[in-house]
Design a protein around this motif. Structure first.
Motif: not given
Lengths: 110, 330
Positions: A15-19
């Protein structure tokens, strides 16, 4: 001429989380990532844009209007933990959290 | 009254104020004139180093007297008290909620370094001496207001869950006590204090003569920042803008009274008034964003940067000077 499918090497689902978050809260979020067991993250500084709190473009001196982007790639469990804690922490803070499926080459790094 | 007008005119026609006005204008008409961020920060660091060092050298010459210590105590008390005054005034004048009022109040108890520097520039221009240790006074007045503001916010939200968390978090403490500007300012102050006039001989070519020119360039940049915020006046509203010009003279009264009773010189009293009148737009906004995220930064930054800062620079400085002169002549 015959064009065959390119044979990809073995890849691993993550999973790639972008914040996107106001820069003053950068440490708060990286602490969340570390505590959740994330193995690392990438920070992109000096980003700007428009959202439900109006246009946010960084300034020089009172640089509280600047934003940063934090990118984390993690296993699903860790990603879940990061997203739920980040969501709690960011109750009153300007920001965007999004998650996408990615594939990585080096499994043991994440 | 003529003398006051003359002072105002002298103040208005210095390169410092004119460059500031140019920046304000360019920012207001959305010109693309901008300083590269690294240069803005560099100029700010230079000014911190220069005023810190000069203050230290002055203190080395005068020594640590009772007056210095008493002035320091008075400064901490005033910085802590002013947010309560500002808060009462805000609640009386506007319908702003308690969190935003508390956040704004913290700004008005704290100080603006650039206003301080401009005030010292005004005094130097007119050959009026002032106590060098006022630099240390400035540094002391930066933080008590933040604590008072957070206290006000907590009282306003009575009974909320927040009462369990500490008033000043570790992160906030780090931000306000070990922020780059405080470290450089106090560090240079101590170096100036240790090395005294011999140190000044070495540093003078870099920090004495070019100082006012660098300040003028920096004020151009500050004008640009303030000018860009003029667009947010709509969000702030006329009552708050009125607060932004009423609060500084009220704050100045505290500084004038304290400076007078402590027996400071005219220049010293004026600087104390400027410090009490000015509102922070660097350290306190960052602290409020960290600790009171519910408060709207567009309101407090616009108020301190685009209303109070130009007011103090253009009207306040000659006004507080005239008041200090009047007090001393009594």
């Amino acid at each position: 001429m015959k064009t065959g499918n390119v044979k990809m090497m073995e890849l691993y689902a993550k999973k790639r989380i972008e914040i996107v978050v106001e820069q003053i809260q950068l440490d708060t979020l990286t602490d969340v990532i570390d505590a959740a067991g994330g193995s690392g993250y990438t920070v992109v500084r000096k980003i700007s844009g428009k959202g439900n709190r109006g246009v946010r473009s960084g300034g020089a001196l009172p640089d509280i209007f600047g934003n940063v982007m934090i990118i984390v790639i993690a296993s699903e469990d860790v990603a879940n933990e990061i997203v739920s804690t980040a969501h709690e922490v960011m109750e009153d803070i300007a920001g965007i959290i999004s998650v996408s499926d990615v594939q990585v080459v080096r499994n043991k790094h994440f | 009254m003529d003398a006051l007008f003359e002072l105002a005119l002298i103040n208005l026609t210095t390169p410092m104020i004119l460059f500031f006005a140019l920046g304000l204008l360019a920012g207001a008409v959305k010109s693309d004139l901008a300083f590269p961020e690294a240069i803005s920060k560099g100029l700010a660091l230079y000014l911190m180093l220069a005023i810190g060092f000069k203050g230290g050298v002055e203190l080395a010459a005068s020594g640590l007297t009772t007056t210095v210590v008493l002035t320091m105590i008075a400064a901490i008390i005033i910085s802590f008290l002013l947010p309560f005054v500002a808060y009462a005034l805000l609640r009386f004048m506007t319908r702003l909620d308690s969190v935003n009022s508390a956040a704004i109040s913290a700004h008005y108890g704290s100080i603006s370094v650039v206003t301080f520097v401009a005030a010292t520039g005004f005094l130097t221009q007119n050959n009026i001496p002032y106590e060098g240790f006022m630099v240390a006074i400035m540094a002391l007045m930066e933080t008590p207001a933040i604590i008072a503001g957070l206290l006000l916010a907590r009282l306003g939200m009575a009974g909320a869950k927040s009462s369990k968390t500490p008033l000043v978090s570790k992160k906030l403490a780090h931000e306000i006590f070990l922020g780059g500007s405080i470290v450089l300012l106090m560090g240079s102050f101590v170096i100036g204090w240790i090395t005294g006039s011999e140190g000044m001989e070495i540093m003078a070519p870099a920090i004495s003569v070019p100082f006012k020119a660098v300040l003028s360039v920096f004020l151009l940049d500050m004008g640009l920042l303030a000018g860009r915020r003029l667009g947010d006046f709509g969000a702030v509203g006329p009552k708050l803008i009125l607060f932004g010009v009423i609060m500084p003279p009220i704050g100045a009264l505290f500084g004038l009274a304290a400076g007078y009773f402590l027996g400071l010189s005219v220049g010293g009293i004026m600087i104390f008034a400027v410090l009490s009148a000015s509102a922070s737009y660097i350290v306190v906004p960052a602290a409020m964003r960290l600790s009171l995220p519910k408060a709207n930064p567009a309101i407090y930054v616009t108020l301190s940067l685009a209303v109070t800062f130009p007011f103090n620079l253009i009207v306040g400085i000659p006004l507080y000077f005239a008041a200090a002169e009047f007090l001393v002549s009594l």
